[in-house]
Motif scaffolding. Sequence first.
Motif, PDB file in Angstrom:
ATOM      1  N   PHE A  16       1.214  -5.895   9.339  1.00  0.00           N
ATOM      2  CA  PHE A  16       0.432  -4.691   9.542  1.00  0.00           C
ATOM      3  C   PHE A  16       1.046  -3.885  10.676  1.00  0.00           C
ATOM      4  CE2 PHE A  16      -3.073  -7.762   8.239  1.00  0.00           C
ATOM      5  CZ  PHE A  16      -2.886  -7.499   6.896  1.00  0.00           C
ATOM      6  N   LYS A  17       1.847  -2.919  10.327  1.00  0.00           N
ATOM      7  CA  LYS A  17       2.534  -2.105  11.320  1.00  0.00           C
ATOM      8  C   LYS A  17       2.192  -0.645  11.093  1.00  0.00           C
ATOM      9  CE  LYS A  17       6.467  -5.273  11.861  1.00  0.00           C
ATOM     10  NZ  LYS A  17       7.935  -5.420  11.764  1.00  0.00           N
ATOM     11  N   PHE A  18       1.766  -0.005  12.164  1.00  0.00           N
ATOM     12  CA  PHE A  18       1.442   1.414  12.069  1.00  0.00           C
ATOM     13  C   PHE A  18       2.730   2.230  12.007  1.00  0.00           C
ATOM     14  CE2 PHE A  18       0.550   5.581  13.834  1.00  0.00           C
ATOM     15  CZ  PHE A  18      -0.570   5.952  13.111  1.00  0.00           C
ATOM     16  N   SER A  19       2.743   3.206  11.131  1.00  0.00           N
ATOM     17  CA  SER A  19       3.893   4.100  11.008  1.00  0.00           C
ATOM     18  C   SER A  19       3.390   5.521  10.802  1.00  0.00           C
ATOM     19  CB  SER A  19       4.792   3.677   9.835  1.00  0.00           C
ATOM     20  OG  SER A  19       4.098   3.805   8.609  1.00  0.00           O
ATOM     21  N   ASN A  20       4.301   6.455  10.873  1.00  0.00           N
ATOM     22  CA  ASN A  20       3.928   7.851  10.681  1.00  0.00           C
ATOM     23  C   ASN A  20       3.395   8.114   9.278  1.00  0.00           C
ATOM     24  OD1 ASN A  20       4.766   8.472  13.301  1.00  0.00           O
ATOM     25  ND2 ASN A  20       6.851   8.976  12.643  1.00  0.00           N
ATOM     26  N   ALA A  21       3.841   7.292   8.317  1.00  0.00           N
ATOM     27  CA  ALA A  21       3.391   7.472   6.937  1.00  0.00           C
ATOM     28  C   ALA A  21       1.914   7.171   6.774  1.00  0.00           C
ATOM     29  CB  ALA A  21       4.212   6.586   6.006  1.00  0.00           C
ATOM     30  N   PHE A  58      -1.218   1.542   5.145  1.00  0.00           N
ATOM     31  CA  PHE A  58      -1.178   0.616   6.277  1.00  0.00           C
ATOM     32  C   PHE A  58      -1.138  -0.838   5.819  1.00  0.00           C
ATOM     33  CE2 PHE A  58      -3.275  -1.955   9.595  1.00  0.00           C
ATOM     34  CZ  PHE A  58      -2.414  -1.705  10.651  1.00  0.00           C
ATOM     35  N   PHE A  59      -1.963  -1.201   4.853  1.00  0.00           N
ATOM     36  CA  PHE A  59      -2.064  -2.596   4.442  1.00  0.00           C
ATOM     37  C   PHE A  59      -1.110  -2.953   3.297  1.00  0.00           C
ATOM     38  CE2 PHE A  59      -6.149  -1.795   6.492  1.00  0.00           C
ATOM     39  CZ  PHE A  59      -6.260  -2.918   7.307  1.00  0.00           C
ATOM     40  N   SER A  78       2.439   1.126  -2.008  1.00  0.00           N
ATOM     41  CA  SER A  78       1.675   2.376  -1.973  1.00  0.00           C
ATOM     42  C   SER A  78       2.234   3.428  -2.931  1.00  0.00           C
ATOM     43  CB  SER A  78       1.627   2.928  -0.544  1.00  0.00           C
ATOM     44  OG  SER A  78       2.938   3.180  -0.055  1.00  0.00           O
ATOM     45  N   PHE A  79       3.549   3.600  -2.940  1.00  0.00           N
ATOM     46  CA  PHE A  79       4.138   4.654  -3.766  1.00  0.00           C
ATOM     47  C   PHE A  79       3.902   4.394  -5.246  1.00  0.00           C
ATOM     48  CE2 PHE A  79       7.745   6.412  -6.163  1.00  0.00           C
ATOM     49  CZ  PHE A  79       7.620   7.751  -5.841  1.00  0.00           C
ATOM     50  N   VAL A  80       4.165   3.168  -5.697  1.00  0.00           N
ATOM     51  CA  VAL A  80       4.012   2.875  -7.125  1.00  0.00           C
ATOM     52  C   VAL A  80       2.546   2.904  -7.535  1.00  0.00           C
ATOM     53  CG1 VAL A  80       6.149   1.577  -7.316  1.00  0.00           C
ATOM     54  CG2 VAL A  80       4.070   0.394  -6.613  1.00  0.00           C
ATOM     55  N   VAL A  81       1.657   2.516  -6.639  1.00  0.00           N
ATOM     56  CA  VAL A  81       0.229   2.549  -6.961  1.00  0.00           C
ATOM     57  C   VAL A  81      -0.226   3.987  -7.169  1.00  0.00           C
ATOM     58  CG1 VAL A  81      -2.087   2.151  -6.034  1.00  0.00           C
ATOM     59  CG2 VAL A  81      -0.357   0.368  -5.856  1.00  0.00           C
ATOM     60  N   ILE A  82       0.237   4.897  -6.327  1.00  0.00           N
ATOM     61  CA  ILE A  82      -0.142   6.304  -6.464  1.00  0.00           C
ATOM     62  C   ILE A  82       0.440   6.904  -7.737  1.00  0.00           C
ATOM     63  CG2 ILE A  82       0.085   8.597  -5.457  1.00  0.00           C
ATOM     64  CD1 ILE A  82       0.084   7.236  -2.699  1.00  0.00           C
ATOM     65  N   VAL A  83       1.738   6.712  -7.952  1.00  0.00           N
ATOM     66  CA  VAL A  83       2.409   7.319  -9.106  1.00  0.00           C
ATOM     67  C   VAL A  83       1.881   6.751 -10.417  1.00  0.00           C
ATOM     68  CG1 VAL A  83       4.613   7.600 -10.292  1.00  0.00           C
ATOM     69  CG2 VAL A  83       4.488   7.866  -7.802  1.00  0.00           C
ATOM     70  N   PHE A  84       1.921   5.434 -10.566  1.00  0.00           N
ATOM     71  CA  PHE A  84       1.461   4.837 -11.815  1.00  0.00           C
ATOM     72  C   PHE A  84      -0.058   4.916 -11.951  1.00  0.00           C
ATOM     73  CE2 PHE A  84       5.593   2.576 -11.391  1.00  0.00           C
ATOM     74  CZ  PHE A  84       6.161   3.045 -12.561  1.00  0.00           C
ATOM     75  N   GLY A  85      -0.753   4.977 -10.820  1.00  0.00           N
ATOM     76  CA  GLY A  85      -2.199   5.166 -10.893  1.00  0.00           C
ATOM     77  C   GLY A  85      -2.548   6.506 -11.516  1.00  0.00           C
ATOM     78  N   ILE A  86      -1.823   7.557 -11.125  1.00  0.00           N
ATOM     79  CA  ILE A  86      -2.049   8.879 -11.718  1.00  0.00           C
ATOM     80  C   ILE A  86      -1.685   8.883 -13.194  1.00  0.00           C
ATOM     81  CG2 ILE A  86      -1.233  11.261 -11.706  1.00  0.00           C
ATOM     82  CD1 ILE A  86      -1.000  11.087  -8.672  1.00  0.00           C
ATOM     83  N   LEU A  87      -0.546   8.284 -13.529  1.00  0.00           N
ATOM     84  CA  LEU A  87      -0.068   8.307 -14.918  1.00  0.00           C
ATOM     85  C   LEU A  87      -0.973   7.511 -15.857  1.00  0.00           C
ATOM     86  CD1 LEU A  87       3.803   7.925 -14.420  1.00  0.00           C
ATOM     87  CD2 LEU A  87       2.510   9.995 -14.945  1.00  0.00           C
ATOM     88  N   PHE A  88      -1.248   6.272 -15.511  1.00  0.00           N
ATOM     89  CA  PHE A  88      -2.005   5.403 -16.418  1.00  0.00           C
ATOM     90  C   PHE A  88      -3.469   5.815 -16.512  1.00  0.00           C
ATOM     91  CE2 PHE A  88       1.352   2.062 -15.406  1.00  0.00           C
ATOM     92  CZ  PHE A  88       2.040   2.319 -16.577  1.00  0.00           C
TER      93      PHE A  88
END
Length: 254
Positions: free
Chosen positions: A6-11, A82-83, A88-98
């Motif tokens: 669990f590392k905080f980043s700018n993203a 964060f978690f 995160s990227f694939v969940v957002i992209v494929f979440g929108i598509l599927f």
Amino acid sequence: MNDNHFKFSNAVVGLPLFFVLFLWIIYWIQIRFDVDFYQNGIYPRDFSGLQGVLFSPFIHENLEHLYNNSIPLLVLLAALQFFYPKQSFVVIVFGILFSGLITWIIGRANFHIGASGLIYVLVSFIFFKGIQTKYYRLVALSLSVILLYGGMIWYVFPDVDKTISWEGHLAGFITGFGLSLYYKTPEYTKPIIYDWQRPDFDPSADPFMKHFDEDGNFVNTEVVEEETENLDSFFNSNITVNYIITKSESGDKG
């Protein structure tokens, strides 16, 4: 397993802010130039309606619709980044598509717009993935999501509010659950310390486990080999021994 994952980043801040800001820019263009984006939503079982699979999450009916979706997106996207930064990227992209494709298949003959489908993807993924990992921090995150957004589950049913796209909500919920099963999180898996923790462990081949029967009782499986050699062989010999006895004179002569 430790908390170093669990590392905080700018993203963590940048991703949700950029995404929500983009939604508000689209809405500003819509009202500023009087552009009708509704036709770019999902229209089920119509070939031209497939374009909404990509565009519908970025289109909103009014300011209230956009505002109600913005707050959950800020919270859930930040939690996802964060978690689960690797997913995160694939969940957002494929979440929108599927979720969009499922909505296109099961939806009513109407235009379906809004980012609520993605919100249900995120709620479903974060909840189920946290339970699946069995890691206490992620389980706590799952429970927090339920406390905040558990009431949303009612809006996946058709008779609760016919003015909303319950099909999009249901599609998002199903998609999030499917993604939680497909994308693994080995970084949160407990390290294997003992052989019996391995999935391919065979108790019948383990030397230690062989000492126990089916009821768990200790059984001495060692066979004591008895000596067959005659102990007298260590003291008897077939070799002939000749002894020569000599007499020696003792005493000193002065």
